[in-house]
Enzyme design. Structure first.
Site, short mmCIF file in Angstrom:
data_model
loop_
_atom_site.label_atom_id
_atom_site.label_comp_id
_atom_site.label_asym_id
_atom_site.label_seq_id
_atom_site.Cartn_x
_atom_site.Cartn_y
_atom_site.Cartn_z
N LYS A 15 1.02 -1.28 0.08
CA LYS A 15 0.01 0.00 -0.18
C LYS A 15 0.71 1.12 0.01
O LYS A 15 1.85 1.41 0.80
CB LYS A 15 -0.94 -0.05 1.34
CG LYS A 15 -1.86 1.31 1.39
CD LYS A 15 -3.01 1.09 2.24
CE LYS A 15 -3.88 2.25 1.89
NZ LYS A 15 -4.77 2.14 3.01
N ASN A 59 13.46 14.91 -1.49
CA ASN A 59 13.69 14.90 -3.03
C ASN A 59 12.98 16.07 -3.92
O ASN A 59 13.98 16.29 -4.62
CB ASN A 59 13.21 13.58 -3.68
CG ASN A 59 13.43 13.39 -4.89
OD1 ASN A 59 14.39 13.29 -5.56
ND2 ASN A 59 12.14 13.61 -5.50
N SER A 90 22.69 17.92 -4.48
CA SER A 90 23.12 17.97 -5.79
C SER A 90 24.61 17.98 -5.88
O SER A 90 25.29 19.09 -5.20
CB SER A 90 22.49 18.88 -6.64
OG SER A 90 23.13 19.19 -8.00
N GLN A 130 26.79 12.77 6.65
CA GLN A 130 27.58 12.70 5.21
C GLN A 130 26.89 12.98 4.07
O GLN A 130 25.71 13.02 3.94
CB GLN A 130 28.27 11.35 5.09
CG GLN A 130 29.11 10.94 6.17
CD GLN A 130 30.15 11.65 6.52
OE1 GLN A 130 31.21 12.12 5.79
NE2 GLN A 130 30.28 12.15 7.69
N TYR A 167 20.17 27.61 -8.07
CA TYR A 167 20.12 26.04 -7.71
C TYR A 167 21.39 25.86 -6.95
O TYR A 167 21.07 24.99 -5.79
CB TYR A 167 20.12 25.36 -9.21
CG TYR A 167 20.00 23.92 -8.93
CD1 TYR A 167 18.99 23.45 -8.62
CD2 TYR A 167 20.97 23.08 -9.26
CE1 TYR A 167 18.70 22.02 -8.42
CE2 TYR A 167 20.95 21.57 -9.17
CZ TYR A 167 19.93 21.00 -8.71
OH TYR A 167 19.77 19.78 -8.64
N1 LIG Z 1 18.43 14.62 -12.74
C1 LIG Z 1 19.55 15.00 -12.12
O1 LIG Z 1 20.46 15.03 -12.83
C2 LIG Z 1 19.75 15.64 -10.77
C3 LIG Z 1 21.21 15.97 -10.41
C4 LIG Z 1 21.10 16.27 -9.00
C5 LIG Z 1 20.24 16.54 -8.33
N2 LIG Z 1 19.01 16.12 -8.77
C6 LIG Z 1 18.13 16.39 -7.66
O2 LIG Z 1 16.99 15.28 -7.59
C7 LIG Z 1 15.85 15.49 -7.18
C8 LIG Z 1 14.67 14.96 -8.31
O3 LIG Z 1 15.08 15.54 -9.72
P1 LIG Z 1 14.50 14.73 -10.79
O4 LIG Z 1 15.59 14.83 -11.76
O5 LIG Z 1 13.75 13.48 -10.42
O6 LIG Z 1 13.43 15.96 -10.99
P2 LIG Z 1 11.95 15.98 -11.70
O7 LIG Z 1 11.69 17.25 -12.25
O8 LIG Z 1 11.87 14.86 -12.72
O9 LIG Z 1 10.96 15.52 -10.38
C9 LIG Z 1 10.79 16.38 -9.55
C10 LIG Z 1 9.42 15.99 -8.79
O10 LIG Z 1 9.25 16.99 -7.61
C11 LIG Z 1 7.70 17.63 -7.69
N3 LIG Z 1 8.06 19.00 -7.07
C12 LIG Z 1 8.73 20.04 -7.60
N4 LIG Z 1 8.60 21.07 -6.83
C13 LIG Z 1 7.48 20.78 -5.76
C14 LIG Z 1 7.23 21.12 -4.91
N5 LIG Z 1 7.40 22.56 -4.17
N6 LIG Z 1 6.32 20.67 -3.91
C15 LIG Z 1 6.16 19.33 -4.33
N7 LIG Z 1 6.47 18.54 -5.02
C16 LIG Z 1 7.46 19.27 -5.92
C17 LIG Z 1 7.67 17.70 -9.24
O11 LIG Z 1 6.25 17.65 -9.41
C18 LIG Z 1 8.26 16.23 -9.89
O12 LIG Z 1 7.25 15.23 -9.54
C19 LIG Z 1 15.74 17.20 -7.20
O13 LIG Z 1 15.84 17.70 -5.81
C20 LIG Z 1 16.90 17.57 -8.22
O14 LIG Z 1 17.37 18.81 -7.76
C21 LIG Z 1 18.76 15.72 -9.75
#
Ligand SMILES: NC(=O)c1ccc[n+]([C@@H]2O[C@H](COP(=O)([O-])OP(=O)(O)OC[C@H]3O[C@@H](n4cnc5c(N)ncnc54)[C@H](O)[C@@H]3O)[C@@H](O)[C@H]2O)c1
Length: 250
Positions: free
Chosen positions: A56, A90, A141, A239, A154
């Protein structure tokens, strides 16, 4: 993958991308999951999919930048599952603008979601964590260290998040709560990576800088998240682990 049966894991931004992948892995390992996202369509869909395939899962719509919404999220979690064990911070947004092109609104939105959003989530569940000696994993990140990955708002927001995590690790460590961060770089989640590398040519050029010669996958991040949330690894505290295929600063 550890065994998380009987545990409840809440993942913010779990309607899409990395968060969704993390939620799926926790469910596969037996945990009930709480999908939080501001996008109702993808959030509902993810919770349904996970419930059908594993155990669930519930969806609660909330914007992480709204502290009041998180009081509601907390109530819903306790109504459904009666406990919380794992928080995965996340949800995040990325803009790639340089200082002269960043409006105050964009700066403020990035900080409210990427930094204040962490505080709102943790604060809503703080006392519950003390009870269950849970784990908190923050998806930061690599740009917090490298300064790359999208203008200045960012990396500033992500570096702020890492400071919050280090402080929390000191505060909650003595109470049995583990707090750590993962700093991914170039994870092919289908969306965020394209903000900085919109063309095939730009993607190929950056691939040359990654010693393992591939982009990261959602599974790479999910594997490490479950590892850090697992109490078998509880000597790891405060960490930030770079997940970058060996690229580090370049
Ligand atoms: N993709 C990359 O290369 C990468 C690299 C480093 C860090 N990150 C980090 O990983 C995390 C996820 O990234 P991703 O690539 O899956 O991004 P994504 O845009 O695919 O997914 C992000 C999700 O967060 C939700 N979201 C955004 N703002 C929100 C809010 N205010 N309240 C609730 N939900 C919210 C969006 O609707 C989406 O479903 C982020 O924090 C990003 O900074 C990603």
């Amino acid at each position: 993958m550890g065994n998380f049966e009987g545990k409840v894991a809440l993942i913010t931004g779990a309607g899409h991308g990395i968060g969704k992948g993390i939620a799926r892995q926790f469910a596969e390992a037996g945990a009930n999951t709480v999908i939080v996202d501001y996008n109702a369509e993808t959030g509902e869909e993810t919770a349904k999919e996970i419930t059908n395939e594993f155990v669930k899962s519930i969806f609660v719509q909330a914007d992480v930048s709204d502290p009041e919404a998180f009081v509601r999220v907390r109530d819903k979690v306790f109504e459904e599952f009666g406990r919380i064990d794992i928080l995965v911070l996340n949800a995040g947004v990325a803009f790639a603008n340089k200082v002269n092109d960043i409006s105050f609104e964009e700066w403020s939105k990035t900080i409210s979601i990427n930094l204040t959003g962490l505080f709102n989530t943790v604060k809503a569940f703080y006392n519950d964590f003390l009870m269950n000696k849970g784990s908190i994993v923050y998806i930061s990140s690599g740009s917090a260290l490298s300064g790359t990955g999208g203008g200045v708002s960012y990396p500033a927001s992500k570096a702020g998040g890492e400071g919050l995590i280090r402080g929390l690790a000191k505060e909650l460590g003595p109470k049995g709560v583990n707090v750590n961060a993962i700093a991914p770089r170039l994870i092919d989640s289908g969306k965020m990576m394209r903000v900085n590398y919109p063309t095939e040519e730009s993607l190929n050029a950056v691939l040359e800088k990654i010693p393992v010669r591939r982009f990261g996958t959602i599974e790479d991040v999910a594997n490490l998240t479950l590892f850090l949330a697992d109490k078998a690894n509880s000597y790891i505290q405060g960490q930030t682990i770079l997940l970058d295929g060996g690229r580090t600063i370049a």
